[in-house]
Scaffold this active site. Structure first.
Site, PDB file in Angstrom:
ATOM      1  N   SER A 134       0.868  -1.182   0.000  1.00  0.00           N
ATOM      2  CA  SER A 134       0.000   0.000   0.000  1.00  0.00           C
ATOM      3  C   SER A 134       0.895   1.219   0.000  1.00  0.00           C
ATOM      4  O   SER A 134       2.054   1.146   0.446  1.00  0.00           O
ATOM      5  CB  SER A 134      -0.886  -0.002   1.255  1.00  0.00           C
ATOM      6  OG  SER A 134      -1.496   1.254   1.462  1.00  0.00           O
ATOM      7  N   TYR A 147      -1.286  -0.145  10.588  1.00  0.00           N
ATOM      8  CA  TYR A 147      -1.483  -0.581   9.202  1.00  0.00           C
ATOM      9  C   TYR A 147      -0.230  -0.284   8.382  1.00  0.00           C
ATOM     10  O   TYR A 147       0.269  -1.144   7.647  1.00  0.00           O
ATOM     11  CB  TYR A 147      -2.697   0.124   8.600  1.00  0.00           C
ATOM     12  CG  TYR A 147      -2.987  -0.247   7.170  1.00  0.00           C
ATOM     13  CD1 TYR A 147      -3.471  -1.510   6.848  1.00  0.00           C
ATOM     14  CD2 TYR A 147      -2.786   0.657   6.133  1.00  0.00           C
ATOM     15  CE1 TYR A 147      -3.748  -1.868   5.542  1.00  0.00           C
ATOM     16  CE2 TYR A 147      -3.052   0.316   4.821  1.00  0.00           C
ATOM     17  CZ  TYR A 147      -3.538  -0.939   4.526  1.00  0.00           C
ATOM     18  OH  TYR A 147      -3.799  -1.288   3.226  1.00  0.00           O
TER      19      TYR A 147
END
Length: 235
Positions: A134, A147
């Site tokens: 990501s 995250y």
């Protein structure tokens, strides 16, 4: 070898589903894994592909998934480690169970995928592992600390695996804002509303699927190490 046997985790929606559709249309043999067996069973029936229920946080489940695909097709050419969760929250909220969930799915799940396919790929003398990271693996934003930590780690272990390998290709695909169900797992209503506002500019998951198809169809001597894909307007 243009047509490959490709295993996809988290294949029941979002990037995983789009990748399954894109690669099947390109002539690859695809094997689908996800927790939601009803979703992958329906998708597998539609696409004519193999499928099996998969919990990436279990090494046994991952090993069984890879073994089933290998038994069906006789090879494992590509693993797309796509399964992921994103329950964002401020660290001060101390949502430790959600932290552990992200570590288990986003990082441990990738490691288990590597552990399950590496012996087969080494024996074949070739293979390709595609890990979905990501842009949160390139930067850290408020509410995304854990995250981001998992996605930074995915990039680190991918680079380590690449450096250790001479017959194995490793690709990190790094999406920006992409339409998916990831925001559904955010329990903080304010954080979820902020993410859903950002997602108004998100690109379709098919854009990521196209990038994966590009990476795996390069000549064997070409290793596409990382692809970053963002909406044009994303900061």
């Amino acid at each position: 070898m243009n047509n490959k046997v490709v295993l996809i985790t988290g294949a029941s929606s979002g990037i995983g589903e789009a990748t399954a559709r894109r690669l099947t249309a390109a002539g690859h043999q695809v094997f689908l894994g996800a927790r939601r067996i009803d979703r992958i069973a329906a998708l597998g029936k539609e696409l004519g592909t193999g499928h099996q229920v998969l919990d990436v946080t279990s090494l046994e489940s991952m090993t069984d998934f890879v073994a089933a695909a290998h038994a069906q097709y006789g090879r494992v050419d590509v693993l797309v480690n796509n399964a992921g969760v994103m329950p964002l929250s401020p660290l001060g909220d101390l949502k430790v169970d959600e932290w552990n969930q992200m570590i288990d799915v986003n990082l441990r799940g990738v490691l288990y995928g590597i552990a399950a396919v590496l012996p087969i790929m080494r024996q074949q003398g070739a293979g390709h592992i595609v890990n979905i990271s990501s842009v949160s693996g390139l930067r850290v934003d408020p509410t995304a600390a854990v995250y981001s930590a998992t996605k930074f780690a995915v990039r680190a272990l991918s680079e380590g695996l690449r450096q250790e390998s001479r017959d194995l290709r490793v690709t990190v695909v790094t999406p920006g804002l992409t339409r998916s169900e990831l925001s559904d797992g955010i329990s903080d209503p304010d954080v979820r509303a902020a993410v859903e506002e950002q997602m108004k500019v998100a690109i379709p998951p098919e854009a990521i699927a196209d990038a994966i198809n590009y990476a795996i169809t390069q000549p064997l001597e070409v290793d596409v190490n990382e692809i970053v894909i963002r909406p044009t307007v994303q900061g």
